[in-house]
Design a protein around this motif. Sequence first.
Motif, PDB file in Angstrom:
ATOM      1  N   TRP A  83       1.190  -1.376  -0.173  1.00  0.00           N
ATOM      2  CA  TRP A  83      -0.479  -0.062   0.031  1.00  0.00           C
ATOM      3  C   TRP A  83       0.679   1.233   0.204  1.00  0.00           C
ATOM      4  N   ASP A  84       1.868   1.656   0.347  1.00  0.00           N
ATOM      5  CA  ASP A  84       2.504   2.527   0.902  1.00  0.00           C
ATOM      6  C   ASP A  84       3.830   2.813  -0.203  1.00  0.00           C
ATOM      7  N   ALA A  85       3.864   1.343  -1.559  1.00  0.00           N
ATOM      8  CA  ALA A  85       4.080   1.729  -2.688  1.00  0.00           C
ATOM      9  C   ALA A  85       3.180   2.237  -3.585  1.00  0.00           C
ATOM     10  N   PRO A  95      -2.880  16.322  -8.025  1.00  0.00           N
ATOM     11  CA  PRO A  95      -2.215  16.289  -6.908  1.00  0.00           C
ATOM     12  C   PRO A  95      -2.376  15.068  -5.732  1.00  0.00           C
ATOM     13  N   VAL A  96      -3.130  13.972  -6.462  1.00  0.00           N
ATOM     14  CA  VAL A  96      -2.991  13.152  -5.389  1.00  0.00           C
ATOM     15  C   VAL A  96      -3.230  11.441  -5.920  1.00  0.00           C
ATOM     16  N   ASP A  97      -2.797  10.292  -5.114  1.00  0.00           N
ATOM     17  CA  ASP A  97      -2.060   9.596  -5.585  1.00  0.00           C
ATOM     18  C   ASP A  97      -3.154   8.939  -5.670  1.00  0.00           C
ATOM     19  N   LEU A  98      -2.798   7.595  -5.968  1.00  0.00           N
ATOM     20  CA  LEU A  98      -4.235   6.734  -6.533  1.00  0.00           C
ATOM     21  C   LEU A  98      -4.783   5.566  -5.666  1.00  0.00           C
ATOM     22  N   VAL A  99      -4.188   5.523  -4.316  1.00  0.00           N
ATOM     23  CA  VAL A  99      -5.006   5.413  -3.244  1.00  0.00           C
ATOM     24  C   VAL A  99      -6.230   6.533  -3.123  1.00  0.00           C
ATOM     25  N   MET A 165     -12.718   9.148  -3.846  1.00  0.00           N
ATOM     26  CA  MET A 165     -11.620   9.691  -2.842  1.00  0.00           C
ATOM     27  C   MET A 165     -11.919  10.138  -2.480  1.00  0.00           C
ATOM     28  N   SER A 166     -10.839  10.093  -0.687  1.00  0.00           N
ATOM     29  CA  SER A 166     -10.602   9.907   0.001  1.00  0.00           C
ATOM     30  C   SER A 166     -11.015  11.178   0.843  1.00  0.00           C
ATOM     31  N   GLU A 167     -11.449  11.091   1.771  1.00  0.00           N
ATOM     32  CA  GLU A 167     -12.316  12.710   2.509  1.00  0.00           C
ATOM     33  C   GLU A 167     -10.226  13.982   2.294  1.00  0.00           C
TER      34      GLU A 167
END
Length: 177
Positions: A83-85, A95-99, A165-167
Motif C-alpha cells: 500500500w505504501d508503494a 495531485p493525489v495518489d491512486l490510493v 476519493m478519500s476525504e
Amino acid sequence: MERRMVTTVTDCPGRIVPVGTPITIPKDNFVTITQALGGNYTVTYNGNMVRVDGTDAAALGLEPEVLVFEQPDGEDILEEQVWDALRTVFDPEIPVDLVNLGLIYKVEIDQSAKAVDIEMTLTAPGCGMGPVLVGDVEYRVAQVPNVRAVTVELVFDPPWNREMMSEEAQLETGMFY
C-alpha cells in the motif's frame, strides 16, 4: 501546486497528458514543473501538459527519487509496504495518489508465489495514461521486498467517480460532495 521553471539538460522523454502520446522535449528548452509527486513530474511544454517519469529526472536537472523499503523479518510480503508503494503513484493531472483517489479496488498477496495481484481503475475509461499508470504500479510494487511478480488488471466496474476519493483527497483538491 508547484510552479518552477527549469531547463532540460538533455533530451527528455515524456507523455502528453491525458492522451499518453510519447514526446521528447529537446535539450535546452524551458519547461514549468507543475507537479512533482511520487518521484514523477508533470510539466508544461509548448502549451502541453507532459508527464516525465522519475527515472528521467536527470534530464530536468533533478535527482531521481529512489523508493526504499525496510527489509522485513522473514520472507513474507508485507501488505502495508504494498500500500505504501501504491501511495507513491500519482495521477499526472490531479495531485493525489491512486490510493486516495480511490482507483485501487483490490490487492491480493500470494505469499507462496511471492506475487501481488492488483485491480485498479482510471478516472476515465479512455484515459491514454492508463498504460503508464499501470506500468508505474507494477514498477513501484515490484520494489517491495520479497515481491517476485506483480499483475495489474484494469477494471471499470464499478466506474470511478469522485465520491470514491478519500476525504483528505477531496479536501486537498476541493472536490467535495
